[in-house]
Design an enzyme around this catalytic site. Structure first.
Site, PDB file in Angstrom:
ATOM      1  N   LYS A   1      57.766 -25.679  32.226  1.00  0.00           N
ATOM      2  CA  LYS A   1      58.930 -26.544  32.014  1.00  0.00           C
ATOM      3  C   LYS A   1      59.197 -27.427  33.229  1.00  0.00           C
ATOM      4  CE  LYS A   1      61.182 -23.247  28.885  1.00  0.00           C
ATOM      5  NZ  LYS A   1      62.321 -22.306  28.713  1.00  0.00           N
TER       6      LYS A   1
ATOM      7  N   CYS B   1      63.410 -22.865  34.456  1.00  0.00           N
ATOM      8  CA  CYS B   1      63.769 -21.450  34.306  1.00  0.00           C
ATOM      9  C   CYS B   1      63.409 -20.960  32.908  1.00  0.00           C
ATOM     10  CB  CYS B   1      65.268 -21.231  34.512  1.00  0.00           C
ATOM     11  SG  CYS B   1      65.884 -21.608  36.160  1.00  0.00           S
ATOM     12  N   ASP B   2      63.132 -19.680  32.806  1.00  0.00           N
ATOM     13  CA  ASP B   2      62.915 -19.074  31.499  1.00  0.00           C
ATOM     14  C   ASP B   2      63.243 -17.585  31.592  1.00  0.00           C
ATOM     15  OD1 ASP B   2      61.634 -19.641  28.685  1.00  0.00           O
ATOM     16  OD2 ASP B   2      60.897 -17.678  29.326  1.00  0.00           O
ATOM     17  N   SER B   3      63.891 -17.072  30.563  1.00  0.00           N
ATOM     18  CA  SER B   3      64.273 -15.666  30.551  1.00  0.00           C
ATOM     19  C   SER B   3      63.697 -14.942  29.348  1.00  0.00           C
ATOM     20  CB  SER B   3      65.806 -15.522  30.525  1.00  0.00           C
ATOM     21  OG  SER B   3      66.403 -16.093  31.671  1.00  0.00           O
TER      22      SER B   3
ATOM     23  N   GLY C   1      62.345 -16.191  35.101  1.00  0.00           N
ATOM     24  CA  GLY C   1      61.424 -16.921  35.960  1.00  0.00           C
ATOM     25  C   GLY C   1      62.072 -18.183  36.485  1.00  0.00           C
TER      26      GLY C   1
END
Length: 225
Positions: free
Chosen positions: A59, A90-92, A127
């Site tokens: 991203k 960001c990524d969760s 992340g």
């Protein structure tokens, strides 16, 4: 006083934006065009921590390319194009029994997940990937780095009726792991071990560590500084 360094948030998450704003940072928001399932299928990555970091990186890189292109294409008198600064992706995902769980596919999936989660604990992996787009003449490093925030989340022993009512609000369908700690679902989280902000979707202490590694003073990100 530090020279202000602009930050672009490569995420559509209202919670991440609110977290940054509460910390004194007003980022530009750009949503990436990353096809997450395609990325995971191509790479074969399945470990929750690795999934969160990979998607955050994809991203950030996607949005960074757009920001750089717009800056290079701007006219000399165009003040609208963003000044290259830092780009954050960001990524969760929720790690439950070693499986990476993002947003539920639908209401039925959300109900099923909650029946598996209740009374148990999972690891929320978020992340973060940060890219320095600044020109070297303005202190830019060309750096690109990332890390993962991991917080253990303890879920309450909610009833079937509570699960159905919660899913009916629609909130679980829009968030990784099908829960929030800062919204309607907060009453169903009995405790956390780790950074609260990481569960919301963006760890401020971790982001500060990343900016420090790039030689960026945290106060320089504050709006108006």
């Amino acid at each position: 006083m530090s020279t202000h360094i602009p930050l672009t948030l490569a995420s559509a998450s209202p919670a991440r934006l609110a977290t940054l704003r509460a910390a004194g940072i007003e980022p530009a928001v750009r949503v990436s065009d990353v096809d997450e399932p395609a990325v995971l299928a191509r790479t074969g990555i399945t470990e929750p921590e690795d999934v969160a970091l990979l998607l955050a990186k994809e991203k950030a890189e996607d949005v960074a390319r757009t920001v750089e292109r717009e800056y290079l294409d701007q006219d000399d008198e165009d003040d609208e194009a963003p000044e290259p600064g830092l780009v954050l992706g960001c990524d969760s995902v929720l790690d439950l029994d070693g499986v990476a769980l993002g947003k539920p596919a639908d209401a039925q999936d959300a109900v099923r997940r909650w029946k598996e989660m209740r009374g148990r604990s999972g690891r929320l992996c978020t992340g973060h990937w940060l890219i320095d787009l600044r020109d070297t003449e303005n202190g830019g490093t060309g750096g690109t780095l990332g890390a993962v925030s991991i917080t253990t989340v303890h879920f309450a022993k909610v009833t079937d009726e509570e699960i159905e009512a919660y899913v009916a609000t629609g909130e679980p369908l829009a968030v990784a792991g099908a829960f929030t700690v800062d919204g309607i679902g907060g009453a169903f989280v009995s405790g956390i071990e780790g950074d609260h902000h990481g569960v919301v979707g963006l760890s401020l202490p971790l982001l500060r560590d990343l900016t420090t590694e790039l030689g960026v003073a945290w106060p320089s990100l504050w709006t108006g500084k």
